[in-house]
Design a protein around this motif. Structure first.
Motif, PDB file in Angstrom:
ATOM      1  N   THR A 207      -2.152   9.414 -12.906  1.00  0.00           N
ATOM      2  CA  THR A 207      -1.536   8.514 -11.929  1.00  0.00           C
ATOM      3  C   THR A 207      -1.985   7.087 -12.191  1.00  0.00           C
ATOM      4  OG1 THR A 207      -1.587  10.263 -10.247  1.00  0.00           O
ATOM      5  CG2 THR A 207      -1.238   8.012  -9.464  1.00  0.00           C
ATOM      6  N   VAL A 208      -1.055   6.153 -12.017  1.00  0.00           N
ATOM      7  CA  VAL A 208      -1.378   4.725 -12.017  1.00  0.00           C
ATOM      8  C   VAL A 208      -1.108   4.181 -10.619  1.00  0.00           C
ATOM      9  CG1 VAL A 208      -0.809   2.439 -12.902  1.00  0.00           C
ATOM     10  CG2 VAL A 208      -0.815   4.391 -14.452  1.00  0.00           C
ATOM     11  N   PHE A 209      -2.098   3.503 -10.042  1.00  0.00           N
ATOM     12  CA  PHE A 209      -1.924   2.780  -8.782  1.00  0.00           C
ATOM     13  C   PHE A 209      -1.843   1.297  -9.138  1.00  0.00           C
ATOM     14  CE2 PHE A 209      -4.425   6.578  -7.533  1.00  0.00           C
ATOM     15  CZ  PHE A 209      -3.538   7.132  -6.623  1.00  0.00           C
ATOM     16  N   ASP A 210      -0.661   0.707  -8.994  1.00  0.00           N
ATOM     17  CA  ASP A 210      -0.432  -0.653  -9.485  1.00  0.00           C
ATOM     18  C   ASP A 210       0.085  -1.545  -8.361  1.00  0.00           C
ATOM     19  OD1 ASP A 210       0.302  -2.976 -10.799  1.00  0.00           O
ATOM     20  OD2 ASP A 210       1.231  -1.946 -12.497  1.00  0.00           O
ATOM     21  N   GLY A 211      -0.742  -2.490  -7.925  1.00  0.00           N
ATOM     22  CA  GLY A 211      -0.326  -3.487  -6.954  1.00  0.00           C
ATOM     23  C   GLY A 211      -0.122  -4.843  -7.582  1.00  0.00           C
ATOM     24  N   VAL A 212      -0.205  -4.920  -8.916  1.00  0.00           N
ATOM     25  CA  VAL A 212      -0.069  -6.199  -9.627  1.00  0.00           C
ATOM     26  C   VAL A 212       1.387  -6.500  -9.916  1.00  0.00           C
ATOM     27  CG1 VAL A 212      -0.689  -7.488 -11.704  1.00  0.00           C
ATOM     28  CG2 VAL A 212      -2.377  -6.005 -10.589  1.00  0.00           C
ATOM     29  N   GLY A 213       2.126  -5.496 -10.390  1.00  0.00           N
ATOM     30  CA  GLY A 213       3.563  -5.684 -10.558  1.00  0.00           C
ATOM     31  C   GLY A 213       3.989  -6.061 -11.964  1.00  0.00           C
ATOM     32  N   ALA A 214       4.703  -7.167 -12.098  1.00  0.00           N
ATOM     33  CA  ALA A 214       5.367  -7.521 -13.349  1.00  0.00           C
ATOM     34  C   ALA A 214       4.415  -7.572 -14.540  1.00  0.00           C
ATOM     35  CB  ALA A 214       6.078  -8.865 -13.187  1.00  0.00           C
ATOM     36  N   ALA A 215       3.232  -8.154 -14.353  1.00  0.00           N
ATOM     37  CA  ALA A 215       2.325  -8.375 -15.479  1.00  0.00           C
ATOM     38  C   ALA A 215       1.756  -7.090 -16.057  1.00  0.00           C
ATOM     39  CB  ALA A 215       1.178  -9.305 -15.055  1.00  0.00           C
ATOM     40  N   THR A 216       1.684  -6.037 -15.269  1.00  0.00           N
ATOM     41  CA  THR A 216       1.058  -4.791 -15.720  1.00  0.00           C
ATOM     42  C   THR A 216       2.044  -3.641 -15.827  1.00  0.00           C
ATOM     43  OG1 THR A 216       0.438  -4.365 -13.417  1.00  0.00           O
ATOM     44  CG2 THR A 216      -1.248  -5.342 -14.851  1.00  0.00           C
ATOM     45  N   PHE A 217       3.317  -3.874 -15.515  1.00  0.00           N
ATOM     46  CA  PHE A 217       4.285  -2.783 -15.442  1.00  0.00           C
ATOM     47  C   PHE A 217       4.403  -2.003 -16.747  1.00  0.00           C
ATOM     48  CE2 PHE A 217       8.657  -1.138 -15.774  1.00  0.00           C
ATOM     49  CZ  PHE A 217       8.660  -0.297 -14.677  1.00  0.00           C
ATOM     50  N   ASP A 218       4.592  -2.692 -17.849  1.00  0.00           N
ATOM     51  CA  ASP A 218       4.789  -1.999 -19.125  1.00  0.00           C
ATOM     52  C   ASP A 218       3.548  -1.227 -19.547  1.00  0.00           C
ATOM     53  OD1 ASP A 218       7.469  -2.759 -19.581  1.00  0.00           O
ATOM     54  OD2 ASP A 218       6.831  -4.716 -20.317  1.00  0.00           O
ATOM     55  N   SER A 219       2.382  -1.839 -19.427  1.00  0.00           N
ATOM     56  CA  SER A 219       1.156  -1.140 -19.820  1.00  0.00           C
ATOM     57  C   SER A 219       0.882   0.033 -18.895  1.00  0.00           C
ATOM     58  CB  SER A 219      -0.038  -2.097 -19.838  1.00  0.00           C
ATOM     59  OG  SER A 219      -0.298  -2.636 -18.558  1.00  0.00           O
ATOM     60  N   SER A 220       1.261  -0.091 -17.621  1.00  0.00           N
ATOM     61  CA  SER A 220       1.083   1.015 -16.689  1.00  0.00           C
ATOM     62  C   SER A 220       1.934   2.210 -17.106  1.00  0.00           C
ATOM     63  CB  SER A 220       1.454   0.581 -15.265  1.00  0.00           C
ATOM     64  OG  SER A 220       0.518  -0.330 -14.744  1.00  0.00           O
ATOM     65  N   ALA A 236       1.688  -8.547  -6.992  1.00  0.00           N
ATOM     66  CA  ALA A 236       0.880  -9.758  -6.925  1.00  0.00           C
ATOM     67  C   ALA A 236       1.227 -10.753  -8.029  1.00  0.00           C
ATOM     68  CB  ALA A 236      -0.602  -9.391  -7.015  1.00  0.00           C
ATOM     69  N   SER A 237       1.685 -10.258  -9.183  1.00  0.00           N
ATOM     70  CA  SER A 237       2.046 -11.150 -10.294  1.00  0.00           C
ATOM     71  C   SER A 237       3.536 -11.425 -10.338  1.00  0.00           C
ATOM     72  CB  SER A 237       1.611 -10.531 -11.622  1.00  0.00           C
ATOM     73  OG  SER A 237       2.357  -9.352 -11.891  1.00  0.00           O
ATOM     74  N   GLY A 238       4.278 -10.938  -9.357  1.00  0.00           N
ATOM     75  CA  GLY A 238       5.725 -11.091  -9.326  1.00  0.00           C
ATOM     76  C   GLY A 238       6.413  -9.740  -9.329  1.00  0.00           C
ATOM     77  N   PRO A 239       7.642  -9.694  -8.832  1.00  0.00           N
ATOM     78  CA  PRO A 239       8.368  -8.419  -8.763  1.00  0.00           C
ATOM     79  C   PRO A 239       8.726  -7.894 -10.144  1.00  0.00           C
ATOM     80  CG  PRO A 239       9.796 -10.243  -8.124  1.00  0.00           C
ATOM     81  CD  PRO A 239       8.427 -10.815  -8.263  1.00  0.00           C
ATOM     82  N   VAL A 240       8.767  -6.578 -10.258  1.00  0.00           N
ATOM     83  CA  VAL A 240       9.149  -5.937 -11.505  1.00  0.00           C
ATOM     84  C   VAL A 240      10.659  -6.089 -11.693  1.00  0.00           C
ATOM     85  CG1 VAL A 240       9.330  -3.724 -12.707  1.00  0.00           C
ATOM     86  CG2 VAL A 240       7.258  -4.289 -11.405  1.00  0.00           C
ATOM     87  N   PRO A 241      11.100  -6.579 -12.857  1.00  0.00           N
ATOM     88  CA  PRO A 241      12.545  -6.710 -13.086  1.00  0.00           C
ATOM     89  C   PRO A 241      13.206  -5.344 -13.243  1.00  0.00           C
ATOM     90  CG  PRO A 241      11.332  -7.238 -15.083  1.00  0.00           C
ATOM     91  CD  PRO A 241      10.308  -7.047 -14.002  1.00  0.00           C
TER      92      PRO A 241
END
Length: 322
Positions: A207-220, A236-241
């Motif tokens: 499981t990945v718990f991700d509250g950062v968003g756009a900046a970490t989406f791909d690596s997550s 937190a870094s912007g919405p995921v496209p």
């Protein structure tokens, strides 16, 4: 009284310290004098207009304080009671009308600053760990922003359930905080690539718990093992496209969910059960919550700048008395 008012959407500079009319409790409401006010990332989404809230408005939804008056129909609370809340609009103020159905009692020994920031972050961590994924004891999970308010609580709750935590943090000081909360491995965001995490976990995290968003989406996404779950609970870094759902299939039949707290405290029973679990754990010391910074209410703009600039660790509160 004084309050923060947003007359137009924008950056932190739109948070204006203003004199406004004192509120009066309506049917089923409490009039509360906040002693501390919680500051959360969702406040910045409303401020910027990412989430809809008509201007002008007083921001904030969370706090803790003392009941000074009650409206018609209130029987559960009385003047003098200490209460906390996480969903009462217009909380960046010296007096707040809180629906009694959304208020919870605060244990006598719990400090105001902890109570004011425990509900939103604590109940968020609680539902994330208990209701959004399939990881079991011994599995690896990834917690982004491990030194943040939610992140620190998430790590502790995961460890208490026997999960092995990999966390991310942006500075050596924050790395140390995440480790102190129980993270087994803490990586910088640059280090936390899918390749690295899959190597460290022999195939990826459950499981990945991700509250950062756009900046970490791909690596997550790249960090998950086959049939893993991506829990995206913030931006937190912007919405995921928008992205191609076929990526979930090619990644190994992955699952993704975008939850928010409101759907996990849909009635009084759920609210009392979840808040009670969090507050009692904080009171007993089974959970620890760090308040990283306290700002005067008049400096709410600086609080937002600190939050968005990741300049603090733990939670942030406002002091309406200074």
């Amino acid at each position: 009284m004084h309050a923060i008012v947003v007359f137009k959407h924008g950056g932190p500079e739109v948070l204006e310290y203003s004199e406004v009319k004192d509120p009066e409790p309506g049917i089923g409401e409490l009039l509360v004098r906040p002693l501390r006010i919680g500051v959360n990332y969702i406040d910045t989404y409303y401020r910027e207009g990412i989430y809809s809230r008509e201007t002008p408005y007083i921001p904030g939804d969370e706090g803790a304080g003392v009941v000074v008056g009650v409206g018609t129909g209130v029987s559960e609370f009385a003047p003098g009671d200490r209460v906390a809340w996480s969903s009462a609009p217009s909380s960046y103020a010296q007096y707040v009308c809180v629906p009694a159905a959304r208020a919870v009692p605060v244990p006598d020994s719990l400090p105001d600053e902890i109570a004011a920031s425990a509900l939103f972050q604590g109940m968020t961590a609680h539902y994330l760990v208990n209701d959004t994924h399939r990881a079991k004891e011994g599995d690896f999970v990834l917690v982004h922003a491990g030194a943040g308010g939610v992140g620190q609580l998430l790590i502790q709750m995961c460890v208490q359930q026997g999960l092995r935590v990999i966390a991310t943090a942006s500075t050596p000081e924050k790395v140390a905080i995440a480790k102190s909360r129980g993270a087994e491995i803490v990586l910088s965001y640059e280090e936390a690539t899918g390749t690295t995490i899959r190597r460290l976990t022999d195939g990826g995290v459950e499981t990945v718990f991700d509250g950062v968003g756009a900046a970490t989406f791909d690596s997550s996404l790249d960090s998950l093992r086959v049939r893993g779950t991506f829990v995206l609970y913030g931006a937190a870094s912007g919405p995921v496209p928008p992205f191609d759902l076929q990526r979930l299939n090619s990644g190994g039949a992955l699952s993704i969910t975008r939850p928010s707290l409101a759907y996990f405290v849909r009635n009084r029973e759920e609210l009392l059960e979840r808040s009670g679990a969090v507050l009692s754990a904080l009171e007993s010391g089974d959970l620890e919550l760090e308040v990283g910074a306290t700002f005067p209410l008049s400096q709410a703009a600086e609080a937002h700048r600190a939050l968005e600039g990741r300049k603090t660790q733990g939670s942030i509160v406002l002091d309406p008395l200074s």
